[in-house]
Design an enzyme around this catalytic site. Structure first.
Site, PDB file in Angstrom:
ATOM      1  N   HIS A  56     -11.538 -31.350 -26.460  1.00  6.05           N
ATOM      2  CA  HIS A  56     -10.157 -30.881 -26.335  1.00  6.05           C
ATOM      3  C   HIS A  56      -9.145 -31.868 -26.911  1.00  6.05           C
ATOM      4  O   HIS A  56      -8.179 -31.467 -27.554  1.00  6.05           O
ATOM      5  CB  HIS A  56      -9.836 -30.616 -24.862  1.00  6.05           C
ATOM      6  N   ILE A  71       0.489 -30.150 -28.838  1.00  2.00           N
ATOM      7  CA  ILE A  71      -0.878 -30.474 -28.459  1.00  2.00           C
ATOM      8  C   ILE A  71      -1.173 -29.848 -27.108  1.00  2.00           C
ATOM      9  O   ILE A  71      -0.389 -30.025 -26.157  1.00  2.00           O
ATOM     10  CB  ILE A  71      -1.086 -31.993 -28.392  1.00  2.00           C
ATOM     11  N   SER A  72      -2.259 -29.086 -26.969  1.00  2.00           N
ATOM     12  CA  SER A  72      -2.698 -28.485 -25.713  1.00  2.00           C
ATOM     13  C   SER A  72      -1.601 -27.571 -25.145  1.00  2.00           C
ATOM     14  O   SER A  72      -1.311 -26.543 -25.747  1.00  2.00           O
ATOM     15  CB  SER A  72      -3.109 -29.588 -24.727  1.00  2.00           C
ATOM     16  N   SER A  73      -0.980 -27.927 -24.034  1.00  2.00           N
ATOM     17  CA  SER A  73       0.124 -27.105 -23.526  1.00  2.00           C
ATOM     18  C   SER A  73       1.207 -26.944 -24.577  1.00  2.00           C
ATOM     19  O   SER A  73       1.813 -25.872 -24.718  1.00  2.00           O
ATOM     20  CB  SER A  73       0.712 -27.752 -22.265  1.00  2.00           C
TER      21      SER A  73
END
Length: 430
Positions: A297, A156-158
């Protein structure tokens, strides 16, 4: 002078033998899982191998872990941790159901973000976080005799950005990945030591598909083996890693996997979602992309991991494991007349394991339309077509073949089909 009577040697021997036996029976055997973690609990593993950036490794092993389990690497977001990823997603619960092992890497640097930008991170064996994660996988494979053909990455994300990096650096390790709110491999690259790339996060870095693909291929120069399949997720209102990155990821991975950027299938599995599949129409297409309308996001929600698991093929409802590189061959012959033709396709399993429940995708030349077929169900009737097995020919044993065919109209081009993939994996054509 007084003397102390000596104890007879024979009276000491029994005690020594008992002590020696206790030591011997307490020592683990070489074949035992001496480093195995406790089951049904999150456990930190130390001394797992080369770890240049001092990552922590957390492991979840279910009580019912299979003999040769699949492995899922679940990578956290910035400010997160391995335990946070364990508590905030359903990967452990899915492991309980399907018997696989979950690795939760955890960053120790102050930002709690994974390195997806340094030159070291963007090269196979270059150092930094990817090397440490690869060591975690190696430790798990060795300890649990894990199935090296079923190793997957998700984040997730990073962690989504790291998923892209891992699949680029180690295409020979991973079978597939699922990235939730990420960016393409190499998009975040920096050379000044910065962890952040504002141009990439703002969605202003664009490349041609070939350029994006070349960035991935440069991570492991000379590699010619199979590439992992990729599933990408993104919200249209993402204000951290802007939505244009979604389209750039699609461009990159369709190029890497050698499939058309034109979707083979488009649907809406949930209201507000648009799912496109590239290279095939089934659950295990080479590339699958899910766009979430009006979502920001933080798009990850409970239940999405189950969809990623279906894409991986680990859940029991998913299709059979895809054949490995060079594990299938398709022979096509055509017989044409003025405005029509018939085509016969022979699918051969050149691998070592049976294929159960297959889908053969191929592309018809422009102007051709299938009017009827046999041995399979054909959808759609033109363009990129998927032939799905009939009830009587769904299993193809090693070195065995299945023959199918169809009749089609044509507008002057009577050439045979091309671009064959079986359950998402390219086949040799003859």
């Amino acid at each position: 002078m007084s003397t102390t009577p000596r104890r007879p040697l024979r009276s000491v021997l029994p005690a020594l033998l008992l002590l020696l036996a206790a030591v011997l029976f307490a020592a683990p055997t070489a074949s035992a899982r001496t480093d195995a973690a406790p089951t049904a609990t999150l456990t930190e593993i130390t001394d797992f191998g080369t770890n240049p950036s001092n990552l922590q490794m957390y492991l979840y092993v279910p009580d019912n872990v299979t003999a040769h389990p699949a492995v899922v690497v679940a990578v956290h977001y910035c400010t997160g941790s391995g335990p946070a990823m364990y508590n905030g997603t359903e990967w452990a619960q899915l492991a309980n159901t399907y018997g696989f092992v979950v690795i939760y890497p955890s960053v120790t640097r102050s930002s709690k973000c994974f390195d997806v930008s340094s030159p070291q991170a963007l090269k196979r064996g270059g150092g930094s976080d990817p090397v440490g994660i690869k060591s975690m996988i190696d430790w798990t494979v060795s300890t649990y005799s894990a199935d090296t053909s079923r190793i997957y990455a998700t984040g997730i994300s990073s962690g989504a950005m790291m998923t892209n990096v891992l699949l680029g650096d180690y295409p020979d390790v991973f079978a597939a990945g699922a990235a939730f709110s990420g960016v393409p491999f190499g998009c975040f690259a920096t050379t000044d030591g910065s962890e952040w790339n504002s141009a990439c996060s703002g969605g202003t870095i664009t490349h041609t598909p070939q350029e994006w693909g070349d960035l991935v291929r440069a991570a492991y120069p000379g590699y010619t083996g199979t590439r992992p399949r990729m599933q990408v997720w993104h919200g249209t209102e993402d204000d951290v890693l802007r939505y244009p990155n979604f389209g750039e990821e699609i461009k990159q991975w369709t190029n890497v996997l050698g499939v058309s950027q034109t979707p083979a299938a488009t649907d809406s599995p949930v209201s507000g979602w648009t799912r496109t599949r590239y290279g095939a129409t089934g659950d295990r297409a080479p590339v699958e992309a899910i766009s979430l309308q009006g979502v920001g996001h933080n798009l990850y929600a409970w239940g999405m991991a189950s969809r990623a698991l279906t894409f991986f093929g680990v859940d029991s409802s998913g299709p059979a494991p895809q054949p490995q590189p060079g594990a299938c061959k398709v022979t096509a012959t055509t017989n044409a007349w003025n405005t029509g033709l018939t085509a016969s396709l022979t699918i051969t399993n050149t691998g070592t394991t049976a294929i159960n429940s297959w889908q053969l995708a191929f592309t018809l030349p422009t102007g051709q339309t299938i009017t009827n077929g046999w041995g399979a169900t054909y959808t759609p009737s033109s363009g990129t077509v998927t032939a799905t097995n009939a009830t009587y020919n769904g299993t193809i044993a090693p070195n065995a073949s299945v023959s199918i065919g169809y009749q089609a109209n044509h507008a002057g081009n009577s050439a045979g089909p091309g671009g064959f993939t079986l359950n998402g994996t390219p086949c040799n054509a003859s």
